[in-house]
Design an enzyme around this catalytic site. Structure first.
Site: not given
Ligand SMILES: *Cc1c(COP(=O)(O)O)cnc(C)c1O
Length: 362
Positions: A105, A176, A200
């Site tokens: 990511w 993030d 998530k």
């Molecule tokens: C799932 C995830 C993303 C991407 O999310 P989207 O909603 O598919 O754009 C970004 N960063 C992390 C750490 C993730 O787990």
């Protein structure tokens, strides 16, 4: 019927109580005669849902008063573009963003940022196969960088920061936290921006949270779309355009569930216990393998490999027959992955551990 435990990395399991409440309120929310999906986002009913969700999240994460909580769209990947567009107006062009590359990511964030800025990879775990976080004294940070971007929990690689980087006070940290927000206590004041896709550990896909310190709201590039311009979104209390109303409603029910269950600190204790149980089963002998350095192992996403990978299909089929779903690893790394978010009860982890032991013939 077999009890089902869903180990998906996202969209992921939600608390059963939350789904039951949503089902009960589906056709008529609190006597309004409307489903939440049918309400105007500017009507008093939805405004009350939104305000409660915002207040509960602020309380759960102890978000200081000088931070805005923005309910946005576009996902985590959307933020990879939205953040540079919102933060690079502060510096001479092209600005520089520092990154720590700890897995898939953060890798995607680096790639996207290159469209807007110099992306400096200050440190990378690529050489060690993303199994540990480079020590901070090896990072090569850029003086005057617009910000430092880190992914505090790498969902695919199963790597989680156990520290907050020490940086020059003028350099905001952008984190993030998509896959571990609300799973552990954090000090929001150490960050300039925290963002997270909801699917998530919060609620349904479609909602993306951004928690932004006030002084960073107004540093956008001219090209930043109005609907993604933090200052504009903040001034309109996330209603500059139609927000993802139903996702906000479900997120609000999850926040209320978290508060009823002791908040983030209590959740963190449960998550420590769940992770301890699962990693102990994986480490018991060499039948299974998790390659991440123990101090950086994620409490939320646990990738693992069978020593004999020709057994993968048999392992997954047996798991499914026992109600243990979505254990297949991400296609980019193979193997298996168990995501054990807040909504995964310890009984689910115990059921997986029992199956791991049984399959290994222990
Ligand atoms: C799932 C995830 C993303 C991407 O999310 P989207 O909603 O598919 O754009 C970004 N960063 C992390 C750490 C993730 O787990």
């Amino acid at each position: 019927m077999t009890q089902i435990f869903n180990f998906s990395a996202g969209p992921a399991v939600l608390p059963k109580e939350v789904l039951q409440q949503a089902a009960a309120e589906m056709l008529d929310w609190h006597g309004s005669g409307m489903s939440v999906m049918e309400m105007s986002h500017r009507g008093p009913e939805f405004i009350s849902i939104y305000k409660q969700a915002e207040a509960d999240l602020r309380e759960l994460l102890a978000v200081p008063a000088n931070y805005k909580i923005l309910f946005m769209q576009g996902g985590g990947l959307g933020q990879n573009a939205i953040i540079p567009m919102n933060m690079l107006g502060c510096c001479p062009q092209p600005g520089t963003i520092d990154f720590v590359h700890t897995g898939s990511w953060s890798g995607k964030s680096i790639k996207e940022a290159k469209r807007y800025a110099n992306a400096n990879v200050a440190a990378s775990a690529e050489a060690n196969g993303f199994t540990s976080i480079p020590p901070q004294d090896t990072w090569r940070l850029t003086p005057g960088a617009a910000y430092l971007h880190i992914c505090t929990n790498e969902t695919i690689d199963g790597l989680e920061f156990n520290f907050v980087p020490q940086v020059d006070a003028r350099t905001p940290i952008v984190a993030d936290m998509s896959s571990h927000i609300l799973s552990r206590s954090i000090d929001v004041s150490k960050y300039g921006v925290i963002f997270a896709g909801a699917q998530k550990n919060i609620g349904p896909a479609g909602l993306t949270l951004a928690i932004v310190r006030d002084d960073l709201l107004n540093e956008a590039l001219n090209i930043c779309p109005s609907a993604f311009h933090w200052k504009t979104v903040a001034e309109h209390e996330s209603m500059f355009n139609t927000p993802p109303t139903y996702s906000i409603y479900i997120a609000g029910l999850v926040f209320a569930w978290l508060k009823r269950n002791g908040g983030v600190a209590a959740m963190e204790q449960r998550n420590i216990e769940k992770a301890r149980l699962l990693y102990a089963a994986l480490d018991a002998d060499d039948f299974y393998q998790n390659r991440v350095a123990p101090e950086y192992r994620s409490r939320m996403n646990v990738p693992f490999y069978l020593r004999d990978e020709s057994l993968n299909e048999q392992f997954l089929a047996g798991a499914k027959a026992r109600g243990l779903l979505q254990l297949k690893g991400h296609k980019s790394v193979g193997g298996m992955r168990a995501s054990i978010y807040n909504a995964m009860p310890i009984e689910g982890v115990q059921a997986l551990v029992d199956y791991l032991n049984e399959f290994a013939g222990r």
